[in-house]
Design a protein around this motif. Structure first.
Motif, mmCIF file in Angstrom:
data_model
loop_
_atom_site.group_PDB
_atom_site.id
_atom_site.type_symbol
_atom_site.label_atom_id
_atom_site.label_comp_id
_atom_site.label_asym_id
_atom_site.label_seq_id
_atom_site.Cartn_x
_atom_site.Cartn_y
_atom_site.Cartn_z
ATOM 1 N N ALA A 2 1.063 -1.267 -0.001
ATOM 2 C CA ALA A 2 -0.013 0.001 0.027
ATOM 3 C C ALA A 2 0.921 1.136 0.139
ATOM 4 O O ALA A 2 0.376 2.322 -0.707
ATOM 5 C CB ALA A 2 -0.781 -0.060 1.179
ATOM 6 N N LEU A 3 1.913 0.932 0.618
ATOM 7 C CA LEU A 3 2.881 2.386 0.675
ATOM 8 C C LEU A 3 3.472 2.670 -0.636
ATOM 9 O O LEU A 3 3.341 3.688 -1.099
ATOM 10 C CB LEU A 3 4.032 2.052 1.854
ATOM 11 C CG LEU A 3 5.355 3.025 1.650
ATOM 12 C CD1 LEU A 3 4.755 4.283 2.353
ATOM 13 C CD2 LEU A 3 6.405 2.736 2.852
ATOM 14 N N SER A 60 0.292 3.448 6.330
ATOM 15 C CA SER A 60 0.687 2.220 6.021
ATOM 16 C C SER A 60 1.119 1.095 7.265
ATOM 17 O O SER A 60 1.141 0.194 6.784
ATOM 18 C CB SER A 60 1.814 2.388 4.863
ATOM 19 O OG SER A 60 3.173 2.523 5.671
#
Length: 274
Positions: A2-3, A60
């Motif tokens: 996701a980061l 994140s």
């Protein structure tokens, strides 16, 4: 994952930042035997994405992102305003970090406006960033410290301009082209918050991460994303108009936006009736 995805989608013109932050954070979180906390120092002009990146890092790791009770933000001008109270601030800062890491070893501490912090104050957290297994029975090795600063922006621009004037793209710039010069520049700057700091002297900051000044095309990217986030169809005429309203430097070449994407939000309010 996701980061990486968030940085790819929402951070523009910062290839070094995306690469280094993802690598550093992912590597640290996956390391079950870290020898010290992770310390990242983000440098660059206003509006280039430093706060945005610290927000994405928090999101994140923690479900509630910056709202998590394990994320702690300090703003120099708000939390440490008076030079004559520096000894009090040092005690308070140590106590706050000690108390919160005792509750949650995986705490995140974000220090904003480092360039406005009184010289010497940040050195009070040196024991927590060092290679100690335990301090008074507490381990700080899982904690993360992020510092945000405008200091060093001139040095970053200098490198970026050299590349531009030599006909090379900004994507050709490598961390090795800037990092050492950046840390030296910050160390010797009386208004950096890190002036002659033991954190730099003892190599306790893992990465000095340069945020390059943003170009006209990056400002347009910011405008498009902001319009879409408000649920509107992108109007390229408005995108160009807002980008044209920004001021750019150096005076002759006019390559870089002097406020980055900082005022995009406010300028959009003028064009749309919300």
């Amino acid at each position: 994952a996701a980061l990486q995805e968030n940085l790819d989608k929402k951070l523009f013109g910062q290839h070094l930042v995306s690469k280094v932050v993802v690598k550093a954070v992912r590597g640290f979180l996956n390391n079950t035997n870290a020898k010290k906390p992770l310390a990242l120092s983000l440098h660059g002009w206003t509006g280039t994405g430093k706060n945005f990146v610290s927000k994405i890092v928090a999101e994140s790791i923690y479900k509630r992102g910056l709202q998590s009770k394990y994320v702690h933000q300090f703003v120099a001008t708000l939390h440490f305003p008076h030079a004559h109270s520096i000894n009090l601030y040092k005690d308070q800062l140590q106590s706050w970090i000690r108390g919160n890491v005792s509750v949650c070893p995986r705490s995140l501490f974000i220090f904003d406006e480092m360039d406005k912090m009184h010289a010497g104050l940040i050195d009070s957290i040196k024991p927590f960033l060092d290679y100690y297994e335990l301090l008074d029975g507490v381990s700080y090795r899982q904690a993360i410290f992020i510092f945000l600063s405008n200091a060093g922006a001139e040095k970053i621009t200098e490198v970026a301009l050299d590349f531009w004037r030599n006909g090379r793209t900004r994507e050709d710039i490598q961390l090795t082209d800037i990092q050492n010069a950046l840390s030296v520049s910050v160390f010797n700057n009386k208004n950096s918050g890190f002036w002659h700091s033991t954190l730099i002297d003892r190599n306790l900051i893992d990465y000095f991460i340069p945020f390059l000044p943003l170009e006209y095309k990056h400002v347009k990217m910011c405008v498009r994303v902001e319009i879409e986030s408000r649920g509107y169809a992108v109007d390229e005429e408005i995108v160009s108009r807002i980008a044209d309203e920004m001021t750019y430097f150096p005076k002759e070449e006019r390559i870089y936006s002097d406020k980055g994407c900082k005022t995009v939000d406010a300028k959009l309010d003028y064009y749309y009736d919300f």
